[in-house]
Design a protein around this motif. Structure first.
Motif, PDB file in Angstrom:
ATOM      1  N   PRO A   1      75.593  79.414  92.266  1.00 36.08           N
ATOM      2  CA  PRO A   1      75.757  78.202  91.468  1.00 36.08           C
ATOM      3  C   PRO A   1      76.709  77.205  92.121  1.00 36.08           C
ATOM      4  CG  PRO A   1      77.123  79.946  90.591  1.00 36.08           C
ATOM      5  CD  PRO A   1      76.308  80.574  91.687  1.00 36.08           C
ATOM      6  N   ALA A   2      76.649  75.985  91.667  1.00 33.45           N
ATOM      7  CA  ALA A   2      77.580  74.958  92.135  1.00 33.45           C
ATOM      8  C   ALA A   2      78.990  75.305  91.682  1.00 33.45           C
ATOM      9  CB  ALA A   2      77.157  73.596  91.587  1.00 33.45           C
ATOM     10  N   ALA A   3      79.961  74.751  92.349  1.00 32.36           N
ATOM     11  CA  ALA A   3      81.367  75.010  92.020  1.00 32.36           C
ATOM     12  C   ALA A   3      81.633  74.688  90.559  1.00 32.36           C
ATOM     13  CB  ALA A   3      82.270  74.176  92.919  1.00 32.36           C
ATOM     14  N   GLY A   4      82.317  75.605  89.883  1.00 38.08           N
ATOM     15  CA  GLY A   4      82.657  75.401  88.478  1.00 38.08           C
ATOM     16  C   GLY A   4      81.590  75.844  87.508  1.00 38.08           C
ATOM     17  N   GLN A   5      80.441  76.295  88.023  1.00 37.84           N
ATOM     18  CA  GLN A   5      79.367  76.748  87.158  1.00 37.84           C
ATOM     19  C   GLN A   5      79.180  78.257  87.300  1.00 37.84           C
ATOM     20  OE1 GLN A   5      75.789  74.510  87.775  1.00 37.84           O
ATOM     21  NE2 GLN A   5      76.766  72.537  87.391  1.00 37.84           N
ATOM     22  N   THR A   6      78.542  78.864  86.297  1.00 36.46           N
ATOM     23  CA  THR A   6      78.272  80.298  86.300  1.00 36.46           C
ATOM     24  C   THR A   6      76.824  80.549  86.663  1.00 36.46           C
ATOM     25  OG1 THR A   6      79.948  80.716  84.606  1.00 36.46           O
ATOM     26  CG2 THR A   6      78.260  82.403  84.911  1.00 36.46           C
ATOM     27  N   GLY A   7      76.610  81.441  87.611  1.00 37.60           N
ATOM     28  CA  GLY A   7      75.256  81.766  88.040  1.00 37.60           C
ATOM     29  C   GLY A   7      74.660  82.903  87.243  1.00 37.60           C
ATOM     30  N   VAL A   8      73.427  83.254  87.578  1.00 37.96           N
ATOM     31  CA  VAL A   8      72.717  84.334  86.899  1.00 37.96           C
ATOM     32  C   VAL A   8      73.429  85.660  87.177  1.00 37.96           C
ATOM     33  CG1 VAL A   8      71.147  84.759  88.845  1.00 37.96           C
ATOM     34  CG2 VAL A   8      70.428  85.354  86.538  1.00 37.96           C
ATOM     35  N   GLN A   9      73.409  86.557  86.204  1.00 36.72           N
ATOM     36  CA  GLN A   9      74.065  87.848  86.415  1.00 36.72           C
ATOM     37  C   GLN A   9      73.159  88.765  87.232  1.00 36.72           C
ATOM     38  OE1 GLN A   9      75.082  89.395  82.568  1.00 36.72           O
ATOM     39  NE2 GLN A   9      72.978  89.711  81.934  1.00 36.72           N
ATOM     40  N   PRO A  10      73.755  89.589  88.104  1.00 36.50           N
ATOM     41  CA  PRO A  10      72.966  90.471  88.956  1.00 36.50           C
ATOM     42  C   PRO A  10      72.652  91.792  88.266  1.00 36.50           C
ATOM     43  CG  PRO A  10      75.270  90.728  89.477  1.00 36.50           C
ATOM     44  CD  PRO A  10      75.196  89.677  88.391  1.00 36.50           C
ATOM     45  N   GLU A  11      71.802  92.581  88.912  1.00 36.45           N
ATOM     46  CA  GLU A  11      71.683  93.986  88.534  1.00 36.45           C
ATOM     47  C   GLU A  11      73.060  94.624  88.729  1.00 36.45           C
ATOM     48  OE1 GLU A  11      69.056  97.841  89.933  1.00 36.45           O
ATOM     49  OE2 GLU A  11      69.977  96.556  91.440  1.00 36.45           O
ATOM     50  N   TRP A  12      73.435  95.539  87.848  1.00 39.50           N
ATOM     51  CA  TRP A  12      74.775  96.153  87.898  1.00 39.50           C
ATOM     52  C   TRP A  12      74.629  97.631  87.553  1.00 39.50           C
ATOM     53  CZ3 TRP A  12      77.805  99.088  84.784  1.00 39.50           C
ATOM     54  CH2 TRP A  12      79.178  99.142  85.047  1.00 39.50           C
ATOM     55  N   PHE A  13      75.444  98.471  88.190  1.00 34.26           N
ATOM     56  CA  PHE A  13      75.396  99.895  87.871  1.00 34.26           C
ATOM     57  C   PHE A  13      76.783 100.518  88.006  1.00 34.26           C
ATOM     58  CE2 PHE A  13      74.220  99.372  92.337  1.00 34.26           C
ATOM     59  CZ  PHE A  13      75.143 100.186  92.972  1.00 34.26           C
ATOM     60  N   TYR A  14      76.937 101.658  87.353  1.00 32.77           N
ATOM     61  CA  TYR A  14      78.171 102.444  87.387  1.00 32.77           C
ATOM     62  C   TYR A  14      77.924 103.686  88.227  1.00 32.77           C
ATOM     63  CZ  TYR A  14      81.816 105.636  85.652  1.00 32.77           C
ATOM     64  OH  TYR A  14      82.853 106.531  85.547  1.00 32.77           O
ATOM     65  N   LYS A  15      78.862 104.019  89.117  1.00 36.15           N
ATOM     66  CA  LYS A  15      78.742 105.219  89.936  1.00 36.15           C
ATOM     67  C   LYS A  15      79.654 106.347  89.473  1.00 36.15           C
ATOM     68  CE  LYS A  15      77.998 105.629  94.250  1.00 36.15           C
ATOM     69  NZ  LYS A  15      76.642 106.209  94.206  1.00 36.15           N
ATOM     70  N   GLY A  16      80.887 106.031  89.138  1.00 33.72           N
ATOM     71  CA  GLY A  16      81.817 107.089  88.748  1.00 33.72           C
ATOM     72  C   GLY A  16      83.252 106.609  88.840  1.00 33.72           C
ATOM     73  N   ASP A  17      84.177 107.563  88.745  1.00 38.82           N
ATOM     74  CA  ASP A  17      85.586 107.200  88.858  1.00 38.82           C
ATOM     75  C   ASP A  17      86.142 107.698  90.185  1.00 38.82           C
ATOM     76  OD1 ASP A  17      86.138 109.922  88.556  1.00 38.82           O
ATOM     77  OD2 ASP A  17      86.750 109.737  86.459  1.00 38.82           O
ATOM     78  N   GLY A  18      87.469 107.652  90.308  1.00 36.92           N
ATOM     79  CA  GLY A  18      88.108 107.987  91.569  1.00 36.92           C
ATOM     80  C   GLY A  18      87.877 109.404  92.049  1.00 36.92           C
ATOM     81  N   ALA A  19      87.472 110.299  91.150  1.00 40.66           N
ATOM     82  CA  ALA A  19      87.184 111.678  91.562  1.00 40.66           C
ATOM     83  C   ALA A  19      85.973 111.741  92.494  1.00 40.66           C
ATOM     84  CB  ALA A  19      86.939 112.558  90.336  1.00 40.66           C
ATOM     85  N   LEU A  20      85.122 110.703  92.474  1.00 39.29           N
ATOM     86  CA  LEU A  20      83.927 110.669  93.310  1.00 39.29           C
ATOM     87  C   LEU A  20      84.123 109.842  94.573  1.00 39.29           C
ATOM     88  CD1 LEU A  20      81.117 110.320  90.614  1.00 39.29           C
ATOM     89  CD2 LEU A  20      81.820 112.364  91.857  1.00 39.29           C
ATOM     90  N   LEU A  21      85.343 109.376  94.807  1.00 44.13           N
ATOM     91  CA  LEU A  21      85.612 108.587  96.011  1.00 44.13           C
ATOM     92  C   LEU A  21      85.888 109.520  97.183  1.00 44.13           C
ATOM     93  CD1 LEU A  21      85.890 105.616  96.874  1.00 44.13           C
ATOM     94  CD2 LEU A  21      88.353 105.857  96.537  1.00 44.13           C
ATOM     95  N   VAL A  22      85.108 109.376  98.248  1.00 42.30           N
ATOM     96  CA  VAL A  22      85.174 110.265  99.407  1.00 42.30           C
ATOM     97  C   VAL A  22      85.721 109.492 100.596  1.00 42.30           C
ATOM     98  CG1 VAL A  22      83.803 111.648 101.010  1.00 42.30           C
ATOM     99  CG2 VAL A  22      83.254 111.654  98.571  1.00 42.30           C
ATOM    100  N   GLY A  23      86.625 110.104 101.333  1.00 38.12           N
ATOM    101  CA  GLY A  23      87.207 109.467 102.497  1.00 38.12           C
ATOM    102  C   GLY A  23      86.347 109.599 103.740  1.00 38.12           C
ATOM    103  N   PRO A  24      86.717 108.904 104.812  1.00 38.68           N
ATOM    104  CA  PRO A  24      85.994 108.998 106.078  1.00 38.68           C
ATOM    105  C   PRO A  24      85.988 110.420 106.624  1.00 38.68           C
ATOM    106  CG  PRO A  24      87.581 107.201 106.103  1.00 38.68           C
ATOM    107  CD  PRO A  24      87.858 107.991 104.880  1.00 38.68           C
TER     108      PRO A  24
END
Length: 331
Positions: A130-153
């Motif tokens: 969207p143009a500056a100051g305007q709100t664009g369309v919302q995207p597809e969104w999903f939830y994966k989990g919390d910090g217990a599912l965060l894996v390091g390199p």
């Protein structure tokens, strides 16, 4: 500037800052979370705070050696993993030039012939920037989990025993913290492997939520400052030391149908994502998948994602958890 969290030889936590070719340990801070909170309290940027902290440090460290030693951690975490949320957006990237042309031809087809996914993609093309100051369309969104599912390199990405697939998704993640007043702040950006079950998802797109309940890996390094407009990297699947999949991936706003500001707005517009002290790892999507090339991943395969702006590559091996007999007991 890039930041990296490590475990020292003494078993303590530390943060490594890289400015140009110089990498040093940041004195006075054990975690990026502490640095972010200190920057908010001081009403300054992270880069300014870290530069001030390392101004007198002369001893350098070898980042590649640290990664090889297995002592590099995810570049963000939270003292209480339940207060770190991993989420993401999809259908946000345009892909390669050929894929982009195919997508534009498809979304120009008659409305009644479009799948729900293509309708969502077209919405992003038409209203995601969207143009500056305007709100664009919302995207597809999903939830994966919390910090217990965060894996390091260099740590395995472990799919559950019932998974039909363990597939990589090479992405950029925005890393955020919420201040004591409920204001979200962006700490920086990181490479991410938004690990998913693509076979399950293909059964029916309504299985997307199930397919995303998997670990996610980020790192090794956290880019401080603006995300380059055009991010170019490579995504590989390595089996027995040989790449069975090796393709470029593109990200950054030049290769997206949404602006970062629009994605951020539609995430943080929910007040329960603005609770003080929360950390958010929010993945922005991808258009490069080995499953689309007919690759069937196997335990032991190594996913490797790299892009020059992010320093060291992100590598994780694929594993599957043993089966569990889970039962609910009536109290």
């Amino acid at each position: 500037m890039r930041l990296m969290q490590i475990e020292t030889e003494a078993g303590k936590r530390a943060v490594v800052a890289t400015v140009g070719e110089r990498s040093v340990i940041v004195p006075g801070y054990d975690t990026v979370y502490e640095i972010a909170k200190a920057a908010i309290a001081a009403k300054t940027g992270i880069e300014a705070l870290v530069n001030s902290s390392i101004s007198g440090v002369s001893e350098t460290v070898d980042r590649a050696a640290l990664l090889a030693s297995g002592r590099v951690l995810a570049p963000i975490d939270h003292p209480d993993p339940a207060h770190l949320l991993i989420t993401g957006t999809g259908l946000t990237h345009l892909g390669s030039a050929s894929a982009r042309d195919a997508m534009h031809k498809t979304v120009a087809a008659a409305e009644e012939t479009l799948t729900d996914s293509m309708k969502m993609f077209r919405m992003g093309l038409e209203g995601g920037k969207p143009a500056a100051g305007q709100t664009g369309v919302q995207p597809e969104w999903f939830y994966k989990g919390d910090g217990a599912l965060l894996v390091g390199p260099e740590k395995p990405l472990t799919a559950p025993s019932f998974a039909q697939d363990g597939g990589e998704e090479p992405e950029i993640a925005g890393i955020y913290i919420v201040g004591d007043d409920g204001q979200p702040y962006r700490i920086g950006f990181s490479l991410a492997n938004e690990f998913s079950d693509h076979i399950m998802e293909r059964v029916n797109y309504l299985y997307l939520a199930h397919s995303k309940l998997r670990p996610c890996s980020v790192g090794p390094e956290l880019l401080i400052g603006a995300l380059p407009d055009d991010v170019r990297g490579r995504s590989k699947v390595i089996r027995d030391g040989k790449a069975i999949f090796d393709e470029p991936f593109l990200s950054g706003e030049a290769n997206m149908s949404h602006t970062l500001a629009n994605l951020e707005h539609h995430h943080f517009k929910y007040d329960f994502f603005r609770r003080p002290g929360q950390v958010h790892v929010h993945t922005y999507g991808t258009a490069t998948l080995s499953v689309a090339a007919g690759i069937k991943t196997e335990p032991g395969d190594v996913f490797e994602i790299e892009a020059e702006a992010f320093g060291l590559p992100l590598r994780n091996a694929l594993a599957f958890a043993p089966a569990e007999d889970v039962k609910v007991i009536q109290l």
